[in-house]
Design a protein around this motif. Structure first.
Motif, PDB file in Angstrom:
ATOM      1  N   ARG A   1      -2.971  11.905   2.541  1.00  0.00           N
ATOM      2  CA  ARG A   1      -3.639  10.639   2.228  1.00  0.00           C
ATOM      3  C   ARG A   1      -3.660   9.760   3.481  1.00  0.00           C
ATOM      4  O   ARG A   1      -2.640   9.584   4.141  1.00  0.00           O
ATOM      5  CB  ARG A   1      -2.929   9.922   1.090  1.00  0.00           C
TER       6      ARG A   1
ATOM      7  N   PHE B   1       0.859  -1.190   0.000  1.00  0.00           N
ATOM      8  CA  PHE B   1       0.000   0.000   0.000  1.00  0.00           C
ATOM      9  C   PHE B   1       0.886   1.228   0.000  1.00  0.00           C
ATOM     10  O   PHE B   1       2.108   1.136   0.179  1.00  0.00           O
ATOM     11  CB  PHE B   1      -0.961   0.017   1.200  1.00  0.00           C
TER      12      PHE B   1
ATOM     13  N   ARG C   1      -9.808  -4.377  -0.064  1.00  0.00           N
ATOM     14  CA  ARG C   1      -9.282  -3.019  -0.021  1.00  0.00           C
ATOM     15  C   ARG C   1     -10.153  -2.107  -0.852  1.00  0.00           C
ATOM     16  O   ARG C   1     -10.762  -2.515  -1.835  1.00  0.00           O
ATOM     17  CB  ARG C   1      -7.831  -2.976  -0.479  1.00  0.00           C
ATOM     18  N   GLY C   2     -10.204  -0.849  -0.437  1.00  0.00           N
ATOM     19  CA  GLY C   2     -11.015   0.141  -1.126  1.00  0.00           C
ATOM     20  C   GLY C   2     -11.499   1.181  -0.148  1.00  0.00           C
ATOM     21  O   GLY C   2     -11.189   1.140   1.047  1.00  0.00           O
ATOM     22  N   SER C   3     -12.308   2.119  -0.647  1.00  0.00           N
ATOM     23  CA  SER C   3     -12.888   3.133   0.237  1.00  0.00           C
ATOM     24  C   SER C   3     -14.035   2.525   1.022  1.00  0.00           C
ATOM     25  O   SER C   3     -14.464   1.385   0.772  1.00  0.00           O
ATOM     26  CB  SER C   3     -13.386   4.320  -0.590  1.00  0.00           C
ATOM     27  N   HIS C   4     -14.545   3.287   1.968  1.00  0.00           N
ATOM     28  CA  HIS C   4     -15.643   2.796   2.799  1.00  0.00           C
ATOM     29  C   HIS C   4     -16.846   2.417   1.939  1.00  0.00           C
ATOM     30  O   HIS C   4     -17.413   1.327   2.097  1.00  0.00           O
ATOM     31  CB  HIS C   4     -16.018   3.875   3.817  1.00  0.00           C
TER      32      HIS C   4
ATOM     33  N   ASP D   1      -8.901   7.377   2.882  1.00  0.00           N
ATOM     34  CA  ASP D   1      -8.913   7.316   1.417  1.00  0.00           C
ATOM     35  C   ASP D   1      -8.942   5.870   0.926  1.00  0.00           C
ATOM     36  O   ASP D   1      -9.535   5.562  -0.105  1.00  0.00           O
ATOM     37  CB  ASP D   1      -7.674   8.031   0.860  1.00  0.00           C
ATOM     38  N   GLU D   2      -8.240   4.994   1.656  1.00  0.00           N
ATOM     39  CA  GLU D   2      -8.254   3.575   1.308  1.00  0.00           C
ATOM     40  C   GLU D   2      -8.237   2.769   2.590  1.00  0.00           C
ATOM     41  O   GLU D   2      -7.500   3.097   3.532  1.00  0.00           O
ATOM     42  CB  GLU D   2      -7.053   3.202   0.432  1.00  0.00           C
TER      43      GLU D   2
ATOM     44  N   LEU E   1      -7.813  -1.116   4.246  1.00  0.00           N
ATOM     45  CA  LEU E   1      -7.319  -2.471   4.027  1.00  0.00           C
ATOM     46  C   LEU E   1      -7.925  -3.378   5.085  1.00  0.00           C
ATOM     47  O   LEU E   1      -7.845  -3.091   6.282  1.00  0.00           O
ATOM     48  CB  LEU E   1      -5.784  -2.513   4.137  1.00  0.00           C
TER      49      LEU E   1
ATOM     50  N   ILE F   1      -4.610   6.028   5.168  1.00  0.00           N
ATOM     51  CA  ILE F   1      -4.820   4.598   4.976  1.00  0.00           C
ATOM     52  C   ILE F   1      -5.423   4.034   6.264  1.00  0.00           C
ATOM     53  O   ILE F   1      -4.897   4.264   7.357  1.00  0.00           O
ATOM     54  CB  ILE F   1      -3.516   3.862   4.653  1.00  0.00           C
TER      55      ILE F   1
ATOM     56  N   GLU G   1     -16.932   1.743  -1.281  1.00  0.00           N
ATOM     57  CA  GLU G   1     -16.619   0.619  -2.170  1.00  0.00           C
ATOM     58  C   GLU G   1     -16.692  -0.709  -1.433  1.00  0.00           C
ATOM     59  O   GLU G   1     -17.188  -1.710  -1.966  1.00  0.00           O
ATOM     60  CB  GLU G   1     -15.237   0.813  -2.792  1.00  0.00           C
TER      61      GLU G   1
END
Length: 621
Positions: free
Chosen positions: A405, A399, A593-596, A580-581, A583, A407, A598
């Motif tokens: 940003r 990542f 993995r992805g945004s909330h 933003d992302e 895991l 994580i 997504e």
């Protein structure tokens, strides 16, 4: 002062890899004593003065029996009645002169002994200071994995009792050996010149006492090692009890803890009694041999005096010399015990000092250059050294977090979340892959610059017994009060601190016991964001903070962390759903993995966890 070199006594170097840092101290190791002696002779001036003073004190002490013997002969001649007033006056003056010489020798011996004791103690204290610094420095350098295998109570015992045992070796071992050598060797020469046969009788007890002391040393050394182990266990028990004092009292377990402590203490006391018995027996036997030898000297010397082979003064010289030797000869046992103790204590201490840290600066390490602070994990795998080769804590983690940003990392307990935080600060080295900051592999950077660039706020923060402002400013000791207050304001702690009687000067109790769990975590957040670290890692650092306060903290931190890379590790999804992302870890691997939004749309593990926590929140009211 030159630092203590981390070299083994056999010239090789240990690593941190072995789980057992103990050494075999069941045998006498002369190389440990040589190493201690080299440390003492770093202070050449003081050691030279101490040795010269020791030799001179012993030499002046050898004059005392000679002057006493001369005085006896002179007094005998005076009492026998010299012919004429002039002869009597001359004999009296000679006796007076001998008395003055005797007093002078005694005074000179006392002054030299004073110098010997002072310089010897000074060197011993200096060695103790050097060892304490080196030992503390080494403990700071050794990795988390090493400290996880060692109890802090045992380390404290080594840092106190073992250093004391090494320190005393200068006076009780090195200097005392010079004293005994001059007294026994010089005295033997003087007595041999008077009468060889009587001198052999007078010194016959020395080898007997030496052999007995050596045999006693073997047993005393074993019991000292056993006592050290019991004292270490005793220290562990006390440390655990004091650290868990609230738990002990909450379960009314004081009687149980007292009984446990008393059991360990009784074992240590039994070993101490055994040591005392061994010491008293050996000392008694040596003293008996001494007085038996003195009786033989008196009997044989008396016959020689009656036969006119020696004078009464020379017999008195023999007896006086043996009287002087009484205490030094008894100290042979103490000296041998000191040698054994120094060998044991030094071996235990050097076993730690000689460990080469597994996490250290490479020879070509450079400070982290200025940069934006882009953190990148590139296919990182890791396993703890104690684990089996096929059981990895992390596998294939990748990542990137940069300025502005965030994580988020979430997953069940044991999935490797905290391990990721530890790897960022290089508390452990990765097994495969690499971690970079601004393109620089963190293994190529100096540890100091790396840890100044990566600030980790732990779930269970440690607070020092100091004022609140000192705890906040621990990462940046030169921070001004306005900066400290801004950090506390961002952590939603400023208003609480202002309400305290002492404000920011209020003393925090040991480990922060005067603060609640949420207050300790907020203070740790203030401490973490105060330095200008490029990467901020929050390892479940708001677990004890209520949801409303956490939301206000997150709002306040937006401006503070807008130019920093942020990694948030949490179990509560409300702590990281703005990332933003995100895991999702399980068994050391990223499975989602992805945004909330997504992850919710994907309907996987994250969505299930979110639904579970949402239902729990609805049920709570």
């Amino acid at each position: 002062m030159e630092p203590i070199r981390a070299a083994r006594t056999d010239g090789t170097v240990d690593t941190e890899a072995p789980a057992d840092y103990r050494i075999d101290v069941s045998r006498f190791d002369a190389s440990v004593l040589v190493r201690i002696a080299k440390m003492a002779f770093r202070y050449r001036g003081r050691m030279s003065l101490a040795i010269v003073a020791t030799v001179m004190a012993a030499s002046f002490q050898l004059f005392v029996p000679q002057f006493l013997g001369r005085a006896v002969d002179q007094a005998q001649g005076l009492l026998a009645g010299a012919e004429g007033q002039a002869a009597k006056t001359a004999a009296a003056e000679a006796l007076f002169t001998t008395a003055l010489l005797l007093i002078g020798a005694a005074v000179a011996r006392g002054l030299c002994t004073c110098m010997q004791n002072y310089q010897g103690e000074a060197v011993g204290q200096s060695i103790g200071y050097d060892l304490r610094r080196a030992y503390y420095r080494k403990l700071q350098q050794l990795s988390y994995s090493w400290h996880d295998r060692v109890h802090s109570g045992d380390l404290m015992t080594r840092g106190i009792l073992d250093i004391e045992g090494v320190r005393l070796f200068v006076d009780t071992g090195i200097l005392r050996s010079f004293l005994l050598t001059v007294l026994i060797g010089g005295g033997g020469v003087v007595l041999w010149r008077i009468d060889p046969t009587l001198s052999m009788v007078a010194l016959a007890f020395v080898p007997i006492v030496g052999i007995r002391a050596s045999l006693a040393r073997l047993k005393l050394r074993d019991t000292w090692l056993a006592l050290q182990d019991e004292l270490s266990t005793l220290t562990k028990a006390m440390e655990e009890n004091l650290g868990g004092l609230r738990v002990v009292r909450a379960f009314a377990a004081q009687a149980h803890e007292l009984a446990r402590y008393d059991t360990i203490g009784a074992r240590a006391l039994a070993i101490s009694h055994r040591r005392i018995n061994l010491f008293v027996q050996s000392t008694t036997q040596m003293t008996f041999v001494y007085f038996l030898t003195m009786g033989l000297v008196l009997w044989v010397g008396g016959q020689k005096t009656l036969d006119g082979e020696i004078t009464l003064g020379e017999l008195a010289e023999f007896l006086a010399f043996m009287t002087i030797l009484q205490m030094p000869v008894r100290q042979i046992g103490w000296m041998v015990n000191s040698l054994a103790r120094a060998s044991t204590c030094g071996g235990r201490l050097f076993a730690v000092l000689d460990i080469e840290p597994s996490i250290r600066d490479a020879e070509t390490a450079i400070p982290l250059p200025e940069g934006p602070g882009v953190l990148r994990f590139e296919n990182v795998s890791f396993r703890y050294p104690a684990w089996a080769a096929d059981e990895r804590t992390l596998a294939g983690i990748s990542f990137e977090a940069g300025p502005g940003r965030t994580i988020g990392i979430v997953g069940p307990p044991g999935s490797g979340k905290t391990t990721i935080a530890h790897l960022m600060g290089r508390y452990h080295d990765v097994g495969d892959g690499r971690i970079t900051i601004d393109g620089h592999d963190i293994r190529d950077l100096t540890l100091e610059s790396l840890r100044l660039a990566v600030a980790v706020v732990q779930q269970d923060p440690f607070l020092f017994t100091s004022s609140i402002d000192h705890n906040v400013a621990y990462g940046d000791p030169w921070a001004g009060r306005p900066d400290i207050e801004r950090s506390a304001q961002a952590a939603q702690l400023h208003n609480y601190i202002r309400g305290l009687p002492g404000g920011y000067e209020t003393l925090v109790g040991e480990r922060g016991v005067t603060l609640s769990g949420g207050q300790r975590q907020r203070l740790a957040i203030a401490r973490g964001i105060l330095p200008e670290a490029r990467v901020l890692v929050f390892d479940d650092s708001t677990a004890a903070v209520d949801a409303g306060t956490e939301r206000r903290i997150r709002q306040e931190l937006r401006e503070t962390v807008k130019d920093r890379a942020v990694v948030i590790i949490a179990h509560r999804l409300s702590s990281l759903m703005h990332a933003d992302e995100i895991l999702f870890l399980d068994a050391g691997r990223i499975i989602e993995r992805g945004s909330h939004d997504e992850l919710l749309a994907a309907g996987g593990r994250y969505a299930d966890l979110y639904g579970l926590q949402a239902r729990a929140g609805e049920d709570a009211p």
